[in-house]
Design an enzyme around this catalytic site. Structure first.
Site, PDB file in Angstrom:
ATOM      1  N   GLU A  41     -20.188  34.134 -15.564  1.00 53.06           N
ATOM      2  CA  GLU A  41     -19.138  34.253 -14.556  1.00 53.06           C
ATOM      3  C   GLU A  41     -19.290  35.571 -13.785  1.00 53.06           C
ATOM      4  OE1 GLU A  41     -14.196  34.125 -14.465  1.00 53.06           O
ATOM      5  OE2 GLU A  41     -15.295  33.969 -16.354  1.00 53.06           O
ATOM      6  N   LYS A 110     -12.722  28.528  -9.193  1.00 57.52           N
ATOM      7  CA  LYS A 110     -11.984  28.481 -10.457  1.00 57.52           C
ATOM      8  C   LYS A 110     -10.521  28.122 -10.214  1.00 57.52           C
ATOM      9  CE  LYS A 110     -11.428  31.276 -14.663  1.00 57.52           C
ATOM     10  NZ  LYS A 110     -11.756  32.590 -15.281  1.00 57.52           N
ATOM     11  N   CYS A 144     -15.179  29.239 -17.116  1.00 55.72           N
ATOM     12  CA  CYS A 144     -14.497  29.927 -18.211  1.00 55.72           C
ATOM     13  C   CYS A 144     -13.196  29.236 -18.667  1.00 55.72           C
ATOM     14  CB  CYS A 144     -14.242  31.384 -17.813  1.00 55.72           C
ATOM     15  SG  CYS A 144     -13.837  32.475 -19.209  1.00 55.72           S
TER      16      CYS A 144
END
Length: 262
Positions: A41, A110, A144
């Site tokens: 990330e 995200k 994530c």
């Protein structure tokens, strides 16, 4: 598809140095026969760099994307990399997939931001399932914290994702996510998951490494340790098809019973 996982925090704050690290890793991955390289990330800039995230953020078709496309073409493999994406005044925590011939295949923002740090620096994305076709596999993108929501991964399964790429910045003491949650997600959704972490201390954060390629039988095909490392394993479509036939979770679902979940 032979998949290489680059477990590295790169050089926080320096895009130029991180492009060099990525180029070196791409050479090693290609030499190992990999057709796909996945980073952690925010690999392009670093994670714990505060307001520099906004300063270093680039559009999806920016200079860094061009540089990575050149790296992908020169080494003959696809690259998925984490980076801060600028879109006007907004900055997203994103991952972009570039093909082995330098084409931008998919870009994901995200959707589930973790903690005050991310919410202070990023705008959440609104599109859950982002996919691309690569060498006969349907590739999905996620970042994530997103993978810790079972609905997210199930949405990918229902959309046909074969290999889910998850650049991550997993912190101590939550290493059980890499060790347990990710393999279970792969099994219950009958897909491969490439979970690629940062490692070591960065500012106030301590990243735990343990990057893994989890298979649809729930077994890690490779797992990194707690240092910077490049690990390689195969996402096998034959094993995937056999596993889906033997574990019919998706066909045995009864969606009519689950309305209360949403």
């Amino acid at each position: 598809m032979r998949t290489a996982l680059l477990q590295s925090s790169g050089r926080p704050g320096s895009v130029a140095e991180n492009l060099k690290v990525l180029d070196e890793a791409a050479a090693r991955a290609a030499a190992a026969g990999a057709g796909l390289l996945v980073t952690s990330e925010l690999f392009l800039t670093g994670y714990a760099i505060g307001d520099d995230l906004g300063r270093l953020a680039e559009p999806a078709d920016g200079d860094a994307a061009d540089a990575i496309a050149e790296t992908a073409t020169r080494h003959g493999l696809a690259i998925a990399y984490g980076y801060p994406e600028r879109d006007g005044e907004r900055v997203f925590n994103s991952v972009q997939l570039i093909s082995a011939v330098g084409t931008r295949l998919a870009n994901y923002r995200k959707t589930h931001l973790y903690g005050c740090f991310e919410r202070d620096h990023f705008t959440p994305g609104e599109r859950t399932v982002v996919q691309a076709e690569l060498d006969g596999l349907t590739i999905g993108l996620m970042i994530c914290y997103d993978v810790e929501f079972p609905e997210n991964v199930r949405a990918h399964a229902l959309a046909g994702t074969d290999l889910l790429l998850v650049p991550t910045a997993q912190l101590h003491p939550f290493q059980f996510v890499a060790e347990s949650v990710v393999p279970v997600r792969a099994f219950e959704n009958q897909m491969y998951i490439a979970y690629v972490n940062r490692v070591g201390r960065e500012g106030e954060f301590e990243f735990v490494g343990l990057s893994t390629l989890a298979a649809p039988d729930g077994v890690a095909r490779t797992r990194a340790g707690r240092t910077e490392e490049l690990v390689v394993a195969d996402a096998d479509p034959v094993l995937l098809a056999a596993s889906r036939e033997n574990n019919p979770y998706l066909t045995d679902r009864r969606p009519g019973l689950y309305g209360s979940l949403v």
